[in-house]
Motif scaffolding. Structure first.
Motif, mmCIF file in Angstrom:
data_model
loop_
_atom_site.group_PDB
_atom_site.id
_atom_site.type_symbol
_atom_site.label_atom_id
_atom_site.label_comp_id
_atom_site.label_asym_id
_atom_site.label_seq_id
_atom_site.Cartn_x
_atom_site.Cartn_y
_atom_site.Cartn_z
ATOM 1 N N SER A 262 0.963 -0.614 0.126
ATOM 2 C CA SER A 262 -0.034 -0.073 0.088
ATOM 3 C C SER A 262 1.576 1.192 0.321
ATOM 4 O O SER A 262 1.760 1.268 0.595
ATOM 5 C CB SER A 262 -1.229 -0.244 1.131
ATOM 6 O OG SER A 262 -1.375 -1.137 1.374
ATOM 7 N N GLY B 257 -3.020 1.027 -3.397
ATOM 8 C CA GLY B 257 -3.792 0.669 -2.008
ATOM 9 C C GLY B 257 -3.433 2.665 -1.345
ATOM 10 O O GLY B 257 -2.196 2.376 -1.052
ATOM 11 N N GLU C 3 -3.126 3.639 1.898
ATOM 12 C CA GLU C 3 -3.178 3.002 3.469
ATOM 13 C C GLU C 3 -3.257 4.077 4.798
ATOM 14 O O GLU C 3 -2.276 4.676 4.571
ATOM 15 C CB GLU C 3 -2.227 2.197 3.979
ATOM 16 C CG GLU C 3 -1.710 1.436 4.885
ATOM 17 C CD GLU C 3 -0.653 0.374 5.272
ATOM 18 O OE1 GLU C 3 -0.124 -0.396 4.476
ATOM 19 O OE2 GLU C 3 -0.499 -0.167 6.699
ATOM 20 N N ASN D 240 -6.936 1.122 2.171
ATOM 21 C CA ASN D 240 -5.914 -0.125 3.358
ATOM 22 C C ASN D 240 -6.818 0.970 4.519
ATOM 23 O O ASN D 240 -6.088 1.476 4.925
ATOM 24 C CB ASN D 240 -5.052 -1.131 3.183
ATOM 25 C CG ASN D 240 -5.080 -1.202 3.963
ATOM 26 O OD1 ASN D 240 -5.392 -1.627 5.345
ATOM 27 N ND2 ASN D 240 -3.679 -1.781 4.197
ATOM 28 N N THR E 14 -9.129 -4.758 2.723
ATOM 29 C CA THR E 14 -8.437 -5.427 3.990
ATOM 30 C C THR E 14 -7.912 -6.384 4.531
ATOM 31 O O THR E 14 -8.604 -7.691 4.279
ATOM 32 C CB THR E 14 -10.007 -5.561 5.291
ATOM 33 O OG1 THR E 14 -10.771 -4.284 5.196
ATOM 34 C CG2 THR E 14 -9.644 -5.387 6.646
ATOM 35 N N SER F 100 -16.191 -3.076 3.845
ATOM 36 C CA SER F 100 -14.886 -4.157 3.209
ATOM 37 C C SER F 100 -15.621 -4.467 1.862
ATOM 38 O O SER F 100 -16.230 -5.091 1.732
ATOM 39 C CB SER F 100 -13.801 -4.723 3.902
ATOM 40 O OG SER F 100 -13.083 -4.390 4.637
#
Lengths: 449, 314
Positions: free
Chosen positions: B156, B178, B180, B208, B246, B291
């Motif tokens: 991420s 992603g 994060e 994420n 996730t 999610s």
């Protein structure tokens, strides 16, 4: 729902007697509406008006009490749909199902499992709280199971599951002092079932084919004067039960409809069709989405270690961090040669750090001083995690008698404390630990050599 | 009078496509809260991925090592094995070997492994890094270049390295990234805004937002997701309308309930049982909170969670 000042005024005797301490009844009513005075201060208010007020100001979802003594539990009383809005109040309780179609061996085994899975986590007892006993076809056996559970040394609440009033009557006789849930009230038997619990606080578990029928059934039962209820969102598919559980809670809380203002029971055991991990999945989603009693097929540590801590997390105050008790905790069988690792008492930090220490397999004493329940940097910034507070804790905690090691590891994020700590604790070697918890195992293994 | 409650929202979660060809998947698209099909369009059903590593998974539980013993030393063979045998929706390759605190393998070598994995499968690929932000920045640049055209998810990018990851990953090689953040709606929002300032579209970002195993501060995870979904749908907040992925297994295989062996804690019983249970519980919780994809490790968990998703979306 709160009443306005004028609505309260209408219920008052309007004598303007001033005995309540206010110049007029209207002034008093306004103050009551604003929460600044108790309605009981009016000496002349009628019981009828009091009842009306109580009803109007009652919580939108009723709190139901089941069980007795050590096994007394409150269910319902919730005020929001999401836990970040305001705390979820009364945690759901797990029930384990026994029935007369099980063999004696099966029943004994399940009772043994209930006894076996019982532990304490962060000050809370983790166990099956309710034994649900179901009548399938053999009345004598059904009765004998109730007696067996009564005679065991389990401390539990009861849920009796039976749709035949005459059988329920006999069963109820055995445990009516224990305030069991009387489950199995439907559109055909509700009159007889209400009769069985009339004048008591024993809650009735209502079931219907769909939400419309359930709604009507609740109204019928309420008309007969019984208002201690637990609702089964019914249905046989996971999708439908999920929908119904959400509908009931939403119609009640956001729709201000008290008809659905009761706790619920979810038969996760039936929906999971004997698949243990599906039961775990359903136990999880209905802990989050509005189950009050969640019925399981069996209990073991695999289920318990996931479901109980999950519930413990969900039912916490979003404004208060969870704390662990300041103390010295031995990890991986710490002994008289193990080093000491210090961190804060914020539960999340403690669990992450202790988890990594466990993963390292290196025996360590964890020293948790009172740091106000904050994370490392926050506690440090707030002056609650300082060289002097850590040194004081080390000296007073008795750790110096538990280990001969004089290695004290502090979090990498408060490396600045090293100098001061060294001065405060001259006998100790102060070691700056890692910045991130995930680096702990490698760090400890290298330290241990 | 009984009346059903229907909740409509002005916002919509955007759709992000991963992979190519027939096995490509779409995440997101919901206009209502998770699985609330009685309110409206739930979008694409949540997807389930399986985790593998670039190096032999020394610290995985024994039963999993046994399951993969013939393939675990060869990531491409391992990925193919999983695609054929367990049919998840995607595969997540975690480049553990690049970790500076571990083997510290050069990024080009890791990128070649990622390429070999991507070539061996038809499923979409998610590539996760080491957690070391500096190394991951370089790692994702190399991976993005090597896997051009595969439309993978680089997981991420964080605040420390998002520029490097976004520039190479999305702008140069057209992958997805992603974003994060660690379990805080404001941090999630801030990173999304920073990414959009680089010219990255929502359709190239999967969030994420952080995870924890059930029981370990999991309430923060649930409330963060609930709040993100309510803001995205209810307030039509465009900076939070990306789907969420996730990595459940990254967390659940770190805690004592999962790593303790039966000889460590005999009363807890079978270790594999505990691992599956923890993975299933953590995954179910994040799915009902928002999610759009979960990453799991155990084939049984994958089966159960896919089944749960099917039942709830039926």
């Amino acid at each position: 729902m709160a009443l306005s000042g004028l609505e309260i005024f209408k219920l008052l005797p309007k004598k303007n007697c001033k005995e309540c301490g206010f110049p007029t009844c209207l002034a008093f009513a306004m103050k009551v509406a604003a929460g600044g005075a108790e309605i009981g201060k009016c000496p002349y208010i009628s019981q009828e008006a009091l009842d009306k007020l109580a009803e109007a100001t009652a919580p939108i979802m009723k709190t139901i009490t089941i069980g007795k003594g050590d096994a007394e539990y409150k269910l319902g009383g919730e005020t929001v749909l999401f836990r970040h809005e305001k705390t979820f109040v009364n945690r759901n309780r797990f029930a384990l199902l026994l029935s007369d179609s099980m063999t004696d061996a099966e029943i004994d085994e399940k009772i043994a499992h209930i006894k076996n899975v019982n532990y304490v986590r962060i000050g809370e007892e983790m166990k099956i709280e309710i034994v649900a006993i179901k009548f399938d076809s053999d009345k004598d056996k059904f009765i004998s199971i109730i007696n067996k559970v009564k005679d065991s040394d389990l401390k539990n609440a009861y849920m009796l599951i039976c749709e035949k009033p005459e059988v329920m009557k006999e069963a109820l006789e055995l445990v009516k002092d224990e305030v069991p849930v009387v489950y199995g009230v439907n559109k055909d038997n509700f009159k007889e079932m209400v009769e069985l619990v009339k004048g008591t606080k024993i809650p009735l578990g209502l079931k219907a084919a769909n939400l419309e029928e359930l709604y009507t059934l609740i109204e019928e039962v309420q008309k007969l004067g019984h208002k201690e209820l637990i609702l089964d969102p019914g249905a046989t598919s996971i999708k439908e039960v999920f929908e119904n559980a959400i509908q009931i809670r939403r119609i009640n809380i956001t729709g201000n409809d008290r008809t659905f203002g009761y706790p619920s029971v979810i038969f996760a055991n039936e929906l999971a069709k004997g698949e243990k991990y599906m039961e775990v999945a359903l136990g999880t989603i209905f802990t989050m989405k509005y189950g009050s009693i969640i019925v399981l097929n069996d209990i073991d540590y695999a289920r318990a270690l996931a479901l109980y801590p999950l519930r413990q997390n969900i039912f916490t105050d979003p404004q208060k961090p969870m704390r662990v008790e300041p103390n010295i905790y031995p990890i991986n069988n710490a002994d008289e040669n193990s080093p000491v690792l210090c961190t804060v008492d914020f539960a999340l930090t403690y669990f992450i750090v202790s988890g990594e220490v466990e993963r390292s397999r290196v025996p360590v004493w964890m020293a948790i001083p009172d740091a106000g329940g904050y994370s490392v940097l926050t506690a440090w910034a707030a002056g609650k995690f300082t060289a002097s507070s850590i040194a004081k804790f080390i000296k007073e905690s008795g750790i110096e008698n538990k280990t001969k090691s004089r290695k004290l590891i502090i979090p990498g994020k408060v490396a600045v404390l090293k100098g001061d700590l060294q001065e405060n604790l001259p006998d100790w070697e102060i070691i700056v630990g890692t910045l991130e918890a995930m680096e702990i195992p490698k760090f400890l293994r290298e330290l241990a050599g | 009078m009984f009346k059903k409650s229907v909740q409509k929202f002005p916002g919509k979660i955007c759709e992000v496509e991963l992979g190519t060809g027939e096995k490509a998947i779409k995440l997101g698209g919901a206009q209502v809260l998770p699985f609330c099909s009685f309110d409206g369009d739930t979008g694409n059903t949540p997807k389930v991925g399986m985790e593998i590593q670039d190096i032999y998974p020394e610290d995985w539980i024994d039963t999993l090592k046994e399951l993969y013993k013939d393939v675990a030393s060869d990531p491409a063979a391992w990925a193919k094995f999983i695609e054929d045998k367990y049919a998840p929706d995607f595969i997540c390759l975690r480049l553990v070997g690049a970790d500076p605190n571990g083997l510290d393998k050069p990024v080009d070598e890791c990128a070649k492994i990622a390429k070999a994995v991507a070539d061996a499968i038809t499923l979409p690929l998610v590539v996760a890094g080491t957690g070391n932000h500096e190394k991951d920045g370089k790692l994702f640049e190399a991976v993005a270049k090597e896997l051009e055209g595969k439309n993978i998810l680089l997981m991420s990018a964080v605040e420390d390295n998002y520029k490097a990851v976004a520039a190479a990953g999305v702008l140069a090689y057209k992958h997805k990234i992603g974003a994060e953040s660690s379990v805080d709606i404001n941090l999630a929002k801030q990173l999304n805004i920073l990414l959009s300032q680089l010219g990255i579209q929502n359709e190239s970002i999967v969030m994420n937002v952080g995870s924890a195993a059930a029981g370990y501060g999991y309430e923060y995870v649930i409330s963060t997701m609930d709040r993100i979904r309510l803001a995205a749908l209810g307030q039509n907040d465009k900076t939070l309308q990306m789907p969420i992925i996730t990595p459940v297994s990254f967390e659940t295989y770190k805690i004592k309930e999962t790593v303790s062996t039966e000889s460590d804690v005999p009363e807890w019983g079978n270790q594999e049982d505990r691992a599956i249970s923890m993975e299933v519980s953590t995954a179910s919780g994040v799915l009902v909170s928002g999610s759009d994809a979960v990453i799991l490790r155990h084939p049984t968990s994958v089966k159960i969670i896919k089944n749960l998703i099917n039942e709830l979306s039926a």
